[in-house]
Design an enzyme around this catalytic site. Sequence first.
Site, PDB file in Angstrom:
ATOM      1  N   CYS A   1       0.850  -1.202   0.000  1.00 41.87           N
ATOM      2  CA  CYS A   1       0.000   0.000   0.000  1.00 41.87           C
ATOM      3  C   CYS A   1       0.884   1.250   0.000  1.00 41.87           C
ATOM      4  O   CYS A   1       1.818   1.361   0.786  1.00 41.87           O
ATOM      5  CB  CYS A   1      -0.904  -0.007   1.227  1.00 41.87           C
ATOM      6  SG  CYS A   1      -2.000   1.422   1.343  1.00 41.87           S
ATOM      7  N   TRP A   2       0.579   2.183  -0.885  1.00 51.04           N
ATOM      8  CA  TRP A   2       1.334   3.436  -0.969  1.00 51.04           C
ATOM      9  C   TRP A   2       0.906   4.425   0.106  1.00 51.04           C
ATOM     10  O   TRP A   2       1.488   5.467   0.249  1.00 51.04           O
ATOM     11  CB  TRP A   2       1.131   4.092  -2.332  1.00 51.04           C
ATOM     12  CG  TRP A   2       1.658   3.367  -3.484  1.00 51.04           C
ATOM     13  CD1 TRP A   2       2.267   2.135  -3.501  1.00 51.04           C
ATOM     14  CD2 TRP A   2       1.624   3.808  -4.833  1.00 51.04           C
ATOM     15  NE1 TRP A   2       2.599   1.796  -4.772  1.00 51.04           N
ATOM     16  CE2 TRP A   2       2.220   2.811  -5.623  1.00 51.04           C
ATOM     17  CE3 TRP A   2       1.139   4.947  -5.451  1.00 51.04           C
ATOM     18  CZ2 TRP A   2       2.347   2.928  -6.996  1.00 51.04           C
ATOM     19  CZ3 TRP A   2       1.269   5.062  -6.809  1.00 51.04           C
ATOM     20  CH2 TRP A   2       1.874   4.060  -7.574  1.00 51.04           C
ATOM     21  N   GLU A   3      -0.172   4.100   0.792  1.00 47.35           N
ATOM     22  CA  GLU A   3      -0.701   4.961   1.838  1.00 47.35           C
ATOM     23  C   GLU A   3      -1.140   6.320   1.301  1.00 47.35           C
ATOM     24  O   GLU A   3      -0.986   7.340   1.946  1.00 47.35           O
ATOM     25  CB  GLU A   3       0.305   5.113   2.972  1.00 47.35           C
ATOM     26  CG  GLU A   3       0.697   3.775   3.564  1.00 47.35           C
ATOM     27  CD  GLU A   3       1.732   3.872   4.648  1.00 47.35           C
ATOM     28  OE1 GLU A   3       2.032   4.986   5.089  1.00 47.35           O
ATOM     29  OE2 GLU A   3       2.227   2.817   5.055  1.00 47.35           O
TER      30      GLU A   3
END
Length: 149
Positions: free
Chosen positions: A42-44
């Site tokens: 996840c790239w957040e």
Amino acid sequence: MPTFVSPQKCRGCMQCVDICPSDIMHIDPDRGRAYNLEPAMCWECYACVKACPEGAIDVRGYADFAPLGHRVVPNRTTDRIFWTIQLRGGGTRQFDFPIRRTRWGTIPSPASAPAPAPGDLGSELLAFEPDYLAVDALPSPGAPAPRPL
């Protein structure tokens, strides 16, 4: 803080799947609900959290600001996200951030930007900094705080 989907809230509308830039949100074909295929990837960016009309996507906070047993709950309005951290002891902390909305197709392509000057290639700044951050200069140790443009 990787995201996860509450299957009780998700209706399988696909908005998180369509907007996820790392392509890790998928629909379970058996249950018709979204799930995060690779939380570690996840790239957040929280685009899925912002896009979910059901508020079905939560995030797991890191231990440095939210101790074990906590819950991070995003609450979205039309222009803000309120992150509520419910601590295991019953207390809460809340953070408030604006949502930037940009009409589709209105962001200029990086290809239309001017080429960097020869001296820019040795700079530690990323392309278009500090212009895209809307400040005169980036903060550095001992320097006064940057002024908004």
